[in-house]
Design a protein around this motif. Structure first.
Motif, PDB file in Angstrom:
ATOM      1  N   HIS A 677      22.966  41.754  54.950  1.00  0.00           N
ATOM      2  CA  HIS A 677      24.501  40.782  54.906  1.00  0.00           C
ATOM      3  C   HIS A 677      25.567  41.516  54.344  1.00  0.00           C
ATOM      4  CE1 HIS A 677      22.446  37.519  54.959  1.00  0.00           C
ATOM      5  NE2 HIS A 677      21.088  38.077  53.973  1.00  0.00           N
ATOM      6  N   GLY A 678      26.332  42.769  54.985  1.00  0.00           N
ATOM      7  CA  GLY A 678      27.523  43.042  55.406  1.00  0.00           C
ATOM      8  C   GLY A 678      28.565  42.905  56.034  1.00  0.00           C
ATOM      9  N   GLU A 679      28.837  41.545  56.305  1.00  0.00           N
ATOM     10  CA  GLU A 679      29.584  40.791  57.103  1.00  0.00           C
ATOM     11  C   GLU A 679      30.716  41.886  57.890  1.00  0.00           C
ATOM     12  OE1 GLU A 679      27.803  39.213  55.639  1.00  0.00           O
ATOM     13  OE2 GLU A 679      26.166  37.752  56.198  1.00  0.00           O
ATOM     14  N   LEU A 680      31.592  41.635  55.827  1.00  0.00           N
ATOM     15  CA  LEU A 680      33.113  42.485  55.934  1.00  0.00           C
ATOM     16  C   LEU A 680      32.480  44.266  55.377  1.00  0.00           C
ATOM     17  CD1 LEU A 680      35.126  39.621  55.367  1.00  0.00           C
ATOM     18  CD2 LEU A 680      34.861  40.635  57.318  1.00  0.00           C
ATOM     19  N   THR A 681      31.607  44.915  54.834  1.00  0.00           N
ATOM     20  CA  THR A 681      31.275  45.284  53.821  1.00  0.00           C
ATOM     21  C   THR A 681      30.751  45.974  53.814  1.00  0.00           C
ATOM     22  OG1 THR A 681      33.726  44.634  52.579  1.00  0.00           O
ATOM     23  CG2 THR A 681      32.547  46.643  51.383  1.00  0.00           C
ATOM     24  N   ALA A 682      29.472  46.900  53.870  1.00  0.00           N
ATOM     25  CA  ALA A 682      28.931  47.787  53.945  1.00  0.00           C
ATOM     26  C   ALA A 682      29.158  49.447  53.114  1.00  0.00           C
ATOM     27  CB  ALA A 682      28.016  48.112  55.939  1.00  0.00           C
ATOM     28  N   ASP A 683      28.117  49.572  52.381  1.00  0.00           N
ATOM     29  CA  ASP A 683      28.397  50.358  51.759  1.00  0.00           C
ATOM     30  C   ASP A 683      26.679  50.724  51.361  1.00  0.00           C
ATOM     31  OD1 ASP A 683      28.696  52.184  49.501  1.00  0.00           O
ATOM     32  OD2 ASP A 683      29.622  51.884  48.347  1.00  0.00           O
ATOM     33  N   VAL A 684      26.263  51.534  51.563  1.00  0.00           N
ATOM     34  CA  VAL A 684      24.947  52.260  51.995  1.00  0.00           C
ATOM     35  C   VAL A 684      25.097  53.794  51.694  1.00  0.00           C
ATOM     36  CG1 VAL A 684      22.749  53.040  53.267  1.00  0.00           C
ATOM     37  CG2 VAL A 684      24.801  50.804  53.812  1.00  0.00           C
ATOM     38  N   CYS A 685      24.130  54.460  50.162  1.00  0.00           N
ATOM     39  CA  CYS A 685      24.077  55.531  49.835  1.00  0.00           C
ATOM     40  C   CYS A 685      22.416  55.556  49.354  1.00  0.00           C
ATOM     41  CB  CYS A 685      24.943  55.608  49.039  1.00  0.00           C
ATOM     42  SG  CYS A 685      24.727  54.463  47.791  1.00  0.00           S
ATOM     43  N   PHE A 686      21.731  56.692  49.603  1.00  0.00           N
ATOM     44  CA  PHE A 686      20.667  57.094  49.658  1.00  0.00           C
ATOM     45  C   PHE A 686      20.500  59.410  49.481  1.00  0.00           C
ATOM     46  CE2 PHE A 686      20.693  56.901  53.801  1.00  0.00           C
ATOM     47  CZ  PHE A 686      20.606  57.569  54.474  1.00  0.00           C
ATOM     48  N   PHE A 687      19.570  59.440  49.109  1.00  0.00           N
ATOM     49  CA  PHE A 687      18.715  60.884  48.958  1.00  0.00           C
ATOM     50  C   PHE A 687      17.981  60.949  50.108  1.00  0.00           C
ATOM     51  CE2 PHE A 687      20.592  60.637  44.497  1.00  0.00           C
ATOM     52  CZ  PHE A 687      21.420  61.948  44.951  1.00  0.00           C
ATOM     53  N   PHE A 688      17.770  61.525  51.030  1.00  0.00           N
ATOM     54  CA  PHE A 688      16.471  62.276  51.715  1.00  0.00           C
ATOM     55  C   PHE A 688      16.242  63.433  51.665  1.00  0.00           C
ATOM     56  CE2 PHE A 688      19.886  63.297  54.296  1.00  0.00           C
ATOM     57  CZ  PHE A 688      19.461  64.592  55.230  1.00  0.00           C
ATOM     58  N   LYS A 689      14.522  63.528  52.292  1.00  0.00           N
ATOM     59  CA  LYS A 689      14.687  65.248  52.548  1.00  0.00           C
ATOM     60  C   LYS A 689      13.347  65.309  53.070  1.00  0.00           C
ATOM     61  CE  LYS A 689      11.196  66.068  49.045  1.00  0.00           C
ATOM     62  NZ  LYS A 689      10.668  66.549  47.561  1.00  0.00           N
ATOM     63  N   THR A 690      12.962  66.119  53.982  1.00  0.00           N
ATOM     64  CA  THR A 690      12.472  66.080  55.828  1.00  0.00           C
ATOM     65  C   THR A 690      11.948  67.701  55.822  1.00  0.00           C
ATOM     66  OG1 THR A 690      11.953  65.019  57.414  1.00  0.00           O
ATOM     67  CG2 THR A 690      14.479  65.573  57.009  1.00  0.00           C
ATOM     68  N   THR A 691      10.998  67.876  56.875  1.00  0.00           N
ATOM     69  CA  THR A 691      11.158  68.967  57.203  1.00  0.00           C
ATOM     70  C   THR A 691      10.874  69.198  59.203  1.00  0.00           C
ATOM     71  OG1 THR A 691       9.081  68.934  57.114  1.00  0.00           O
ATOM     72  CG2 THR A 691       9.623  69.977  55.752  1.00  0.00           C
ATOM     73  N   VAL A 692      11.698  67.512  59.445  1.00  0.00           N
ATOM     74  CA  VAL A 692      10.880  66.952  60.876  1.00  0.00           C
ATOM     75  C   VAL A 692      12.560  67.532  61.293  1.00  0.00           C
ATOM     76  CG1 VAL A 692       9.564  65.797  60.332  1.00  0.00           C
ATOM     77  CG2 VAL A 692      11.852  64.892  60.456  1.00  0.00           C
ATOM     78  N   HIS A 744      18.795  65.443  49.888  1.00  0.00           N
ATOM     79  CA  HIS A 744      19.788  66.169  50.337  1.00  0.00           C
ATOM     80  C   HIS A 744      21.134  64.439  50.555  1.00  0.00           C
ATOM     81  CE1 HIS A 744      20.341  69.256  52.664  1.00  0.00           C
ATOM     82  NE2 HIS A 744      19.012  69.138  52.904  1.00  0.00           N
ATOM     83  N   HIS A 745      22.047  64.280  49.946  1.00  0.00           N
ATOM     84  CA  HIS A 745      22.477  62.323  49.765  1.00  0.00           C
ATOM     85  C   HIS A 745      24.054  62.051  50.337  1.00  0.00           C
ATOM     86  CE1 HIS A 745      25.300  59.788  47.797  1.00  0.00           C
ATOM     87  NE2 HIS A 745      24.087  59.517  46.988  1.00  0.00           N
ATOM     88  N   ASP A 760      26.394  65.041  51.278  1.00  0.00           N
ATOM     89  CA  ASP A 760      26.471  66.326  50.449  1.00  0.00           C
ATOM     90  C   ASP A 760      27.814  66.164  49.915  1.00  0.00           C
ATOM     91  OD1 ASP A 760      23.726  66.309  49.799  1.00  0.00           O
ATOM     92  OD2 ASP A 760      23.530  68.116  51.908  1.00  0.00           O
ATOM     93  N   GLN A 761      27.863  67.564  49.788  1.00  0.00           N
ATOM     94  CA  GLN A 761      29.748  68.073  49.285  1.00  0.00           C
ATOM     95  C   GLN A 761      30.547  68.564  50.842  1.00  0.00           C
ATOM     96  OE1 GLN A 761      30.662  67.279  46.445  1.00  0.00           O
ATOM     97  NE2 GLN A 761      28.989  66.451  46.110  1.00  0.00           N
ATOM     98  N   LEU A 762      29.940  68.226  51.984  1.00  0.00           N
ATOM     99  CA  LEU A 762      30.498  68.135  52.994  1.00  0.00           C
ATOM    100  C   LEU A 762      31.853  67.406  53.436  1.00  0.00           C
ATOM    101  CD1 LEU A 762      27.113  68.702  55.483  1.00  0.00           C
ATOM    102  CD2 LEU A 762      28.730  70.551  54.608  1.00  0.00           C
ATOM    103  N   PRO A 763      32.368  67.872  54.223  1.00  0.00           N
ATOM    104  CA  PRO A 763      33.970  67.325  54.202  1.00  0.00           C
ATOM    105  C   PRO A 763      33.316  65.620  54.501  1.00  0.00           C
ATOM    106  CG  PRO A 763      33.988  69.337  54.725  1.00  0.00           C
ATOM    107  CD  PRO A 763      32.932  69.519  54.935  1.00  0.00           C
ATOM    108  N   GLN A 764      33.850  64.392  54.451  1.00  0.00           N
ATOM    109  CA  GLN A 764      33.813  63.579  54.928  1.00  0.00           C
ATOM    110  C   GLN A 764      34.840  63.015  56.375  1.00  0.00           C
ATOM    111  OE1 GLN A 764      35.928  60.069  52.781  1.00  0.00           O
ATOM    112  NE2 GLN A 764      33.934  59.158  52.793  1.00  0.00           N
TER     113      GLN A 764
END
Length: 1155
Positions: A677-692, A744-745, A760-764
């Motif tokens: 339920h993110g009708e007007l505002t959606a804020d998603v954050c997570f970490f991931f790591k992979t080799t694919v 990676h974040h 990460d710390q890359l430019p937004q």
């Protein structure tokens, strides 16, 4: 005409003198020699390296060895390249170059510098906060001349931007020359008085120049006065430099007579700052760090009409200038000149013009404290406490501009309570929670949010609690109870412990009422909303709320029908009758759970109904029901009963979502949750790591709307959505692949104004929303994590700490019932293993990592806590590698079989020390074969190492004339032997290699001794002399291979191998030195729960066995005493019987005579 000429002359004399330099104070004009090219590789260090051939040692300009430059493991803004110049040098220019023959170069960077490698300062070019311009290709050299130059020993290059098609790559050079530094150190209770030559002609102008490094924010730097009250004073006040002038002219109005000039702020940052003062009659130039204040004083008195003496560091002469008798200066002055005269040089030569008062020395100690900045309210610092101590004692300094915030939290051991130290309205408040007691609160200080440093000292022991803030002391009496210090203190603490205060009464008093009627029903409202409370509790690893209850004459009869007489209501309006973490309906308080209630028939002290005040502490820890919103208490009809209770704040700590993770093992596997339920505002954050190379992290579909975050390519993460205006995409591209099996974040946000994505710390990256488009995101299907509804383009790897609009999804719980997905992720050490320092090993946990310090000479969460001990004269500590066997002349074969596993062909030895005694024995390792290793300080303070690896040959003796190391400063020594090659490193900078001739094997190693050695048979005369003298001072971080003797003694974790003789006392850190005025606590009586002993130098016991011997001795003494008492009693009884018998016989004789 003459007056005009004089005015012109004064102007000329007071022109800015930025290039002025007294004779001998400056450096040669050709100060541009390369400083880094001749340094060894060990002088270069970095945050990380891509491979061994990309290490920092290959970063010298125009060099092509290795991979042709330094490249870190990951190219981001957290990397750095550091140079140790060996000593303070004047640095005038820097040059950079990219990696040879590569696409790796840095386009901009920051430059930091430091004297000791701990407290860093950024070089700002022309007052700009931006970095230096870097390179545009790999091979061209970009020079930058530093205006002004600076003096430092350590330099750090911090890349800010680099070639987007390559990695960070650097080769560097530093230019400058040797720097002459005459330093004088004042300890805050000392001063230096300079008596000037009484010449008939006074100088036309006075010029004073110096540099200062302040250890405290207040103190007088210089003072000079005249006969009529006129004076000049330079003083540091709250980190600002203030120049006072008083003409002494009583005819001037009082509002203009005293003059103050103020420059700078936060000058107590333990960095060097330059000062130049020029006086000509009533005209003044006052310069601090290139900022000049020109001033024309009013009146006709000359400020040069002063006495022929000037004091530095304080006002030493009693009875003078009481108005300016302030705190003396604590810090260092460098290159102190008065009208071209080197005052420090005169003081060092003890010239008659100089009078030194107090402790004045001529070396500037490195600051032993390192400031820590908390960048947000979620930042915190976990430090080990004095676990097992019978008191809590914490001392620290802080400065802030915030009126409120947490400073410190700690739990006491064995459930004996906790304490919280926090700021509220600029005041320091302390709350101590103890079982069975109401919370104890103490307030001290005011206006502490003024940006200045404030000292805090907090202690609690047995019957009192003491808080000192600066000079404000607050004492709170406590009920006499054992206070057992906990394992960890949390500084900053909003992330470690979140405190939510309620708006209810501080205390509620209850009195008797008719049977069955409510005595009290109190509701508690919280500043945070219901949603915020639910989120805070759900995210926390643990939450608790304490209820302190006191009752008097409150006998409460048993409820025959089992009806509870009190209950509490949680945040979801459910009623609970369980207390203190007990099972539902158990109706037990904390004393009932622990089995220590004052009356064993009851489960709460207040239920005992005694005619005296009793107390209960109830810890509510079932976090799914917290916080408490209402407490209801009834009475069974006791008119004179009375009680009072206090409900504490909601305390939550930890973030259980941070390590909450899931592993996706197939492309068709996924986790599903209810629609987002993110009708007007959606804020998603997570970490991931992979080799694919690609895969969908998250997808949620509607009829036409959707939201999706995916790894589209190895270097691309894309956030896409549609709210009815057509698909919109935001993509972040990286110069390095994301599929490197590192964490990676990702943070994606979308609202009515637009969308953004940062990795990460890359430019937004940002994408604005259309002006007149749709704004509602309407989703109606399930939320897919790690896959899609079509089961295509699924994600392979790990996802961790997933939050949607601040709500954490429990990935692990869902993964336990989902095929193809496993709860948790492995491989955290690959990302966080570097946090384990000093030989500590990273160990995987189900949630996160831990550092194993078993083979490190340090301890603590990250193996970074120094283990130190003070050795008094004649004391020693012996670490036994193996049991002692009595050897005969013909037992060599037996010895070989017994000690075959302790033959060494290599060893790594580290130790740190500080002492002023020579000769000194730092370390002695003995062998059953009369082989040995000794590390000593000779009579002149030089370091000497002796290896004797063949008892039939003379020892190899090496002298390292680095400097006099018995100077009271901390020194580090590292010895690494590989067969016959020995590498010695001193103070992490100077290295020297030597070759042994006496052998390559250290056979049958017996013991390692620190301090005095009683038996050094077969050792050379210098070693025997040092062994007899022993060691007096502080030793720390001692390690021989895997053996850490200080740690084995101070942190025993198994059978003791350590014997202590004499007075050996633990210290917090060798670098900090011993606290003045307080004797160090003895080691031997306190170790291992009382094991060990202290005594004369010829006595000693293994620390564990000593306890047995002491017990045996005590038992023997008691037995002897009892035996003696029994003997005396028996003798007394025998004497009594004999006297009685004699009297009876005499009586019979007399009767016969009478007859």
């Amino acid at each position: 005409m003459a007056s005009v000429a004089w005015a012109v002359l004064k102007v000329l004399l007071l022109l800015p003198t930025q290039t002025w330099s007294p004779v001998g104070a400056g450096n040669p004009p050709d100060c541009d020699a390369p400083l880094a090219s001749a340094l060894p590789r060990s002088s270069f260090s970095s945050s990380s390296e891509l491979s061994s051939s990309h290490g920092p040692g290959f970063s010298r300009l125009n060099r092509r060895d290795g991979a042709g430059g330094w490249t870190p493991l990951v190219s981001n803004k957290y990397q750095w390249l550091q140079i140790d110049l060996g000593e303070r040098m004047e640095v005038t220019a820097v040059a950079t170059q990219g990696g040879y023959g590569s696409s790796d170069w840095v386009t901009s960077y920051l430059l930091m510098f430091s004297d000791g490698g701990r407290n860093w300062k950024q070089y700002r070019r022309e007052e700009s906060i931006w970095g230096f311009p870097g390179n545009t290709n790999a091979d061209s050299v970009v020079h930058y001349r530093l205006q002004p130059p600076f003096e430092a020993r350590f330099l750090r290059f911090l890349p800010l931007a680099w070639n987007p098609r390559g990695r960070i790559g650097m080769r560097i050079e530093v230019y400058g020359c040797a720097y002459k530094s005459e330093v004088v150190y004042f300890d805050g209770q000392s001063a230096l008085l300079y008596r000037l030559d009484k010449k008939p002609l006074k100088p036309i102008r006075d010029v004073i120049s110096l540099k200062f490094k302040a250890m405290q924010s207040n103190g007088i730097l210089l003072h000079r006065e005249g006969q009529h009250g006129n004076h000049i004073t330079l003083e540091l006040i709250k980190g600002k430099l203030v120049f006072f002038l008083n003409s002494g002219n009583a005819k001037l109005p009082s509002t203009i007579a005293p003059v103050t000039l103020t420059l700078g702020s936060l000058l107590d940052d333990q960095h060097w700052h330059s000062v130049l003062i020029e006086l000509l009659d009533t005209q003044v130039n006052f310069t601090v760090d290139k900022h000049t204040h020109h001033f024309q004083a009013k009146g006709d008195s000359s400020y040069l009409d002063l006495n022929f003496e000037i004091s530095f560091g304080g006002i030493p002469t009693p009875g003078r200038s009481r108005a300016f008798r302030r705190k003396s200066f604590h810090g260092c002055l460098e290159n102190l000149y008065y009208n071209g005269v080197d005052v420090t040089e005169l003081a060092k030569k003890h010239k008659p013009q100089i009078l030194m008062m107090g402790n004045v020395s001529f070396s500037c100690p490195q600051p032993q404290t390192v400031p820590v900045t908390f960048l947000s309210s979620r930042s915190y610092l976990a430090l080990p406490g004095n676990s097992g101590e019978d008191k809590v004692s914490v001392t620290f300094q802080f400065r802030t501009w915030n009126r409120a915030g947490h400073l410190l939290f700690g739990e006491l051991r064995r459930g004996s309570g906790s304490f919280v130290l926090f700021l509220k309205d600029g005041k320091l408040k302390l709350s101590l929670f103890q079982p069975g007691q109401s919370p104890r609160n103490v307030t001290a200080g005011a206006g502490l949010n003024d940006g200045q440093w404030h000292s805090v000292s907090f202690s609690a022991k047995w019957s009192h609690m003491n808080v000192v803030v600066d000079d404000d002391t607050a004492v709170q009496p406590l009920v006499a109870v054992l206070i057992d210090s906990g394992d960890t203190y949390y500084f900053g603490a909003d992330a470690a412990w979140t405190v939510v205060q309620h708006g209810g009464p501080d205390a509620v008093t209850l009195r008797g009422a008719p049977s069955g009627h409510p005595r009290s029903a109190v509701s508690f409202a919280y500043a945070a909303g219901a949603g915020q409370l639910r989120s805070a509790v759900n995210l926390a690893e643990r939450c608790e709320q304490r209820l302190a209850l006191r009752c008097g004459t409150a006998r409460r009869p048993d409820s025959r029908d089992g009806t509870p007489l009190s209950w509490w209501v949680g945040r979801t309006n459910e009623t609970h009758t369980s207390w203190g973490g007990s099972l539902p309906d158990a109706q037990k308080c904390t004393c009932g759970l622990e089995g220590n209630c004052i009356d064993s028939q009851y489960y709460c002290n207040c239920d005992a109904g005694r005619n005296e005040w009793t107390s209960d502490t109830i810890v509510l820890s079932q976090k799914e029901h917290l916080p408490v919103t209402q407490i209801v208490m009834t009475d069974a009809g006791r008119p004179h009963s009375e009680a009072a209770y206090t409900l504490g704040p909601l305390l939550c700590r930890g973030d259980q979502s941070f390590w909450n993770s899931a592993s996706f093992n197939t492309e068709t596997s996924y986790l599903h949750f209810p629609a987002f339920h993110g009708e007007l505002t959606a804020d998603v954050c997570f970490f991931f790591k992979t080799t694919v190379s690609s895969g969908v992290f998250m997808e949620n579909l509607g009829i036409t709307d959707f939201i999706r975050i995916e790894l589209r390519a190895p270097t691309e993460v894309t956030f896409s959505f549609d709210v009815g205006n057509g698909p919109c995409e935001v993509t972040v591209q990286s110069p390095t692949p994301f599929n490197d099996n590192q964490w990676h974040h990702v943070r994606a946000e979308r609202n009515v104004k637009g969308a953004s994505l940062q990795v990460d710390q890359l430019p937004q990256k940002m994408q604005p929303a259309p002006a007149d488009g749709h704004v509602r995101l309407q989703l109606n299907s399930q939320l897919f994590i790690g896959g899609t509804a079509t089961r295509q383009r699924g994600f392979l790897g790990c996802i961790r700490s997933l939050q949607l609009n601040g709500v954490a999804l429990d990935l692990e719980e869902r993964a336990t019932v989902t095929p193809g997905v496993e709860p948790g992720c492995a491989g955290h050490c690959s990302t966080y293993g570097h946090l384990c320092r000093n030989g500590g090993r990273c160990r995987e946990k189900r949630r996160g990592v831990t550092c194993d310090c078993a083979f490190s000479a340090y301890d603590g969460p990250f193996c970074s806590n120094e283990i130190s001990a003070y050795f008094a004269t004649g004391s020693s500590m012996t670490y036994h590698f193996q049991e002692h066997y009595t050897l005969s002349e013909n037992s060599s074969s037996l010895v070989s079989s017994l000690h075959r596993d302790v033959t060494l062909t290599r060893e790594m030895i580290t130790l740190s020390f500080r002492t002023t005694r020579t000769p000194s024995l730092l370390l002695y390792v003995s062998s059953f074969y009369e082989e040995y290793l000794s590390v000593i300080l000779a009579n002149n303070g030089s370091l000497q190492i002796r290896y004797k690896l063949d008892r039939h040959q003379n020892p190899d003796a090496f002298t390292f004339d680095f400097k006099n190391m018995a100077d009271g400063q901390l020194h580090q020594v590292k010895i690494n032997r590989e067969e016959a090659v020995v590498m010695v490193e001193v103070n992490q900078s100077t290295k020297k290699q030597v070759i042994l001739s006496s052998g390559t094997e250290f056979n049958a190693v017996k013991s390692l001794i620190l301090g005095k050695v009683l038996e050094a048979a077969g050792a050379d005369p210098d070693t025997r002399r040092a062994a007899t003298s022993g060691f007096t001072g502080c030793l720390s971080a001692v390690r021989f291979g895997r053996a850490a003797p200080l740690k084995a003694a101070l942190r025993p974790s198994g059978p003791s191998r350590v014997t202590v003789r004499g007075h050996v006392a633990p210290m917090a850190r060798c670098a900090a030195g011993a606290a003045s005025g307080s004797p160090a606590r003895e080691l031997a009586p306190r170790l291992a729960g009382g094991a060990g002993r202290s005594g004369p130098a010829d006595e000693g016991e293994p620390l564990v066995n000593a306890d047995r011997r002491d017990s045996a001795v005590i038992g023997g003494v008691i037995a002897v005493v009892i035996f003696i008492l029994l003997c005396i009693t028996a003798i007394a009884i025998r004497i009594y019987q004999q006297r009685k018998l004699r009297k009876e016989n005499e009586s019979k004789v007399s009767k016969k005579e009478e007859c």
